[in-house]
Enzyme design. Sequence first.
Site, PDB file in Angstrom:
ATOM      1  N   ASN A 196     -90.403 106.192  -9.876  1.00  0.00           N
ATOM      2  CA  ASN A 196     -91.001 104.901  -9.678  1.00  0.00           C
ATOM      3  C   ASN A 196     -92.105 104.161 -10.179  1.00  0.00           C
ATOM      4  OD1 ASN A 196     -89.304 102.012  -8.744  1.00  0.00           O
ATOM      5  ND2 ASN A 196     -90.136 102.490  -6.895  1.00  0.00           N
ATOM      6  N   CYS A 197     -93.052 103.524  -9.756  1.00  0.00           N
ATOM      7  CA  CYS A 197     -94.121 102.690  -9.900  1.00  0.00           C
ATOM      8  C   CYS A 197     -94.852 103.465  -9.188  1.00  0.00           C
ATOM      9  CB  CYS A 197     -94.195 102.521  -8.346  1.00  0.00           C
ATOM     10  SG  CYS A 197     -93.677 102.175  -7.206  1.00  0.00           S
ATOM     11  N   MET A 406     -98.452  99.733  -5.357  1.00  0.00           N
ATOM     12  CA  MET A 406     -98.028 100.394  -7.080  1.00  0.00           C
ATOM     13  C   MET A 406     -97.263  98.693  -7.080  1.00  0.00           C
ATOM     14  SD  MET A 406     -97.533 103.937  -5.889  1.00  0.00           S
ATOM     15  CE  MET A 406     -96.749 103.988  -4.406  1.00  0.00           C
ATOM     16  N   CYS A 408     -94.939  95.824  -6.525  1.00  0.00           N
ATOM     17  CA  CYS A 408     -95.304  94.424  -5.851  1.00  0.00           C
ATOM     18  C   CYS A 408     -95.589  94.865  -4.856  1.00  0.00           C
ATOM     19  CB  CYS A 408     -93.815  93.410  -6.208  1.00  0.00           C
ATOM     20  SG  CYS A 408     -92.973  94.333  -5.290  1.00  0.00           S
ATOM     21  N   SER A 410     -95.209  98.697  -3.130  1.00  0.00           N
ATOM     22  CA  SER A 410     -95.339  99.625  -2.369  1.00  0.00           C
ATOM     23  C   SER A 410     -96.645 100.459  -2.311  1.00  0.00           C
ATOM     24  CB  SER A 410     -94.427 100.803  -3.766  1.00  0.00           C
ATOM     25  OG  SER A 410     -94.572 102.071  -3.151  1.00  0.00           O
ATOM     26  N   ASN A 429     -94.498 106.441  -6.700  1.00  0.00           N
ATOM     27  CA  ASN A 429     -93.570 106.704  -5.869  1.00  0.00           C
ATOM     28  C   ASN A 429     -92.503 107.489  -6.661  1.00  0.00           C
ATOM     29  OD1 ASN A 429     -90.785 105.228  -5.210  1.00  0.00           O
ATOM     30  ND2 ASN A 429     -91.859 105.511  -3.751  1.00  0.00           N
ATOM     31  N   TYR A 565     -89.940 101.302   3.917  1.00  0.00           N
ATOM     32  CA  TYR A 565     -90.499 100.483   2.646  1.00  0.00           C
ATOM     33  C   TYR A 565     -89.587  99.327   3.000  1.00  0.00           C
ATOM     34  CZ  TYR A 565     -90.790  99.034  -2.505  1.00  0.00           C
ATOM     35  OH  TYR A 565     -90.663  98.627  -3.528  1.00  0.00           O
ATOM     36  N   GLU A 570     -84.024  91.773  -4.924  1.00  0.00           N
ATOM     37  CA  GLU A 570     -83.770  90.194  -5.519  1.00  0.00           C
ATOM     38  C   GLU A 570     -81.937  90.693  -5.883  1.00  0.00           C
ATOM     39  OE1 GLU A 570     -84.093  89.466 -10.227  1.00  0.00           O
ATOM     40  OE2 GLU A 570     -86.153  90.963  -9.248  1.00  0.00           O
ATOM     41  N   GLY A 704     -91.482  90.327  -4.699  1.00  0.00           N
ATOM     42  CA  GLY A 704     -92.758  90.761  -5.500  1.00  0.00           C
ATOM     43  C   GLY A 704     -93.400  89.977  -5.875  1.00  0.00           C
TER      44      GLY A 704
END
Length: 730
Positions: A196-197, A406, A408, A410, A429, A565, A570, A704
């Site tokens: 992910n991020c 990481m 917006c 996380s 992540n 989390y 959105e 975010g």
Amino acid sequence: MLSDIGVVKEADLNVEALKKVKVVKRDGRLVEFNDQKIYEALLKADQKIHGELRPFIEQKICEIVVKVDKEILTRYAVDIKISEIQTIVEQTLLDEREYELAQEYIHYRTKRDFERRKATDINFTIGKLINKDQTVVNENANKDSDVFNTQRDLTAGIVGKSIGLDMLPPHVANAHQKGDIHYHDLDYHPYTPMTNCCLIDFEGMLTKGFKIGNADVEPAKSIQTATAQISQIIANVASSQYGGCSADRIDELLAPFAEKNYQKHLVDAREWIDDQSKHEAYAKKKTAKDIYDAMQSLEYEINTLFTSNGQTPFTSLGFGLGVNWFEREIQQAIFKIRIAGLGKEKRTAIFPKLIFTIKKGVNQSPEDPNYDIKQLALECATKRMYPDILNYDKIVELTGSFKVPMGCRSFLQGWKNEAGEEVTSGRMNLGVVTLNLPRIALEAEGDQEKFWHILDERLAIMKDALVYRVERCRQAKPENAPILYQYGAFGERLKKGDDVDQLFRNKRATVSMGYIGLYEVATSFFGPNWEHDTKAKAFTLDIMKYLKQHADDWGNQYGYHFSVYSTPSESLTDRFCRMDKDKFGEIEDITSKDYYTNSFHYDVRKDPTPFEKLDFEKDYPAYCSGGFIHYCEYPVIQQNPKALEAVWDYAYNRVGYLGTNTPIDHCYECDFEGDFEPTERGFKCPNCGNTNPKTSDVVKRTCGYLGNPQARPMVHGRHKEISARVKHMK
């Protein structure tokens, strides 16, 4: 059982035998038979047909359910499939001449079966894409569905989702399709074992060099080269994962490269300028220009980059702690460039997200050396909404060490390597699964004991979903994403064939349990104005503590960091609410809004002061330190930055991460600047009625990050949430 609780006392029914019957779910799980669900389904069906319950219908349905129970006992001693129960219910309704009820029950079940099939039908979903269905083309407000590479990515995503649903554990896929949970980024994962991020290890890459494609890139020798390399790294990282990426402490990161520029200019000064007293001033002036140009290039390059999935990389830059001349120049350049705007029209840049750190002794108070830069940050926030701020001491308290998020929101937790060194950059992540909390509250029907029981059932599914995300990520090979695993973005430099799990295990990586709708949960039990009810607040905090305890237990069991989390939902604000409205009907202050409130946030329809909002929300991040952000709403405050500073100062010891929401829309037809009015499908200038995105700049907080909902419409529920927020800012 209905007879077990005395609803139908005269029924000759072997309750103990019925309790031994197990139901085989569609996903293969065995669960206890519960005829209460049949009763509730028939009651809802009858109410839908007649608008209200018929006289004595509860007793009649109880009798029907008992007959169903008896038939099951006659034919099935141990296990029974869902489809077999449905067939018995339908036949019993027909035998009882409840034809309308039978028809509605059959229709509902058939509709559910169709929906399950359609979710994995590639042709059906591609048809929705071709026909510009909002839920497909506008799922991401920063992803332009009109361009070819985005259309190609959306098409590939449809295939990826279909295959991914088949790959998931059946009960996880079923819970996702029903809306009990949301398995994020199904268009990428698990079809591919993408992560992910992340926090990119820019320092290692810029100082040691790296490789992109066929090019071996040498270490940067100037700030211009360093920022150019950063933009290329971001583009490649963003194409190798599906989440956002961040540069931590970029002012301190780039300062050594700016100093290289300074030393070169100092050499030139000594060669060409006779007056020695002017050498340093000359070198500083030239270096300041280099810094500004380099940071301006970085801003433009990030906003003009397109990844392989057709969107600008979701990028965040963290800074604010550097105090030497080079670090200060970099900070000031970032703000001046953002304030100036993009292009001839001076539009607000959407990316990179700016995250400014405030720390006592550095920039918080007038006596601090960088207080002047805090003033520049305030001006920038009033005009461009960014920067969001991190409060240094609170972030350390909440997450165990200091680092930017990481993407917006996380956050990594504090972690040290085998040598005892604190490591932040180069970590990542492994994905998010979000829990639909309002649905659990609605299913509990006001019974808190039942709420906790259902929550336990859902958390068991969440655990399996998150463990599967980890297991799938572990199957990646370094050669699948060389920029991440082999060339330094994830810190270590693995070789082909190495085990990528060494970068994930021992809690180096996080995997996230998201949640949504604490406001709606408390509303279900305590009413819509519960924010000042201490019992209601305590109940929501108990939920958060319960989630965190489970996450901690899973982390200790599996050796990965399971974090709680606060999901950037959105499109999920719309999806969960829409599905629950179909399931439970329109419930005032819950499903009637057409969106759910994100995470622990204060109801956007109310109008608290920023101080009240912060006081209400400050207690939650201790239990969701894997991801969180607070927002405060303001009117136009460009002429009053001191008002914003008062909120920032108030927030310092209360919250770790704070964003500014203030009207910054601009109409290029009449030169209006302020807050555009929300409409059903976009925003319009309140002065001249302009709705053309080409002649207006509308910037709203879409998750975010910032987004331009005028140019790229968002899903309906999210649009309504932003509209509600805009209305209460006026």
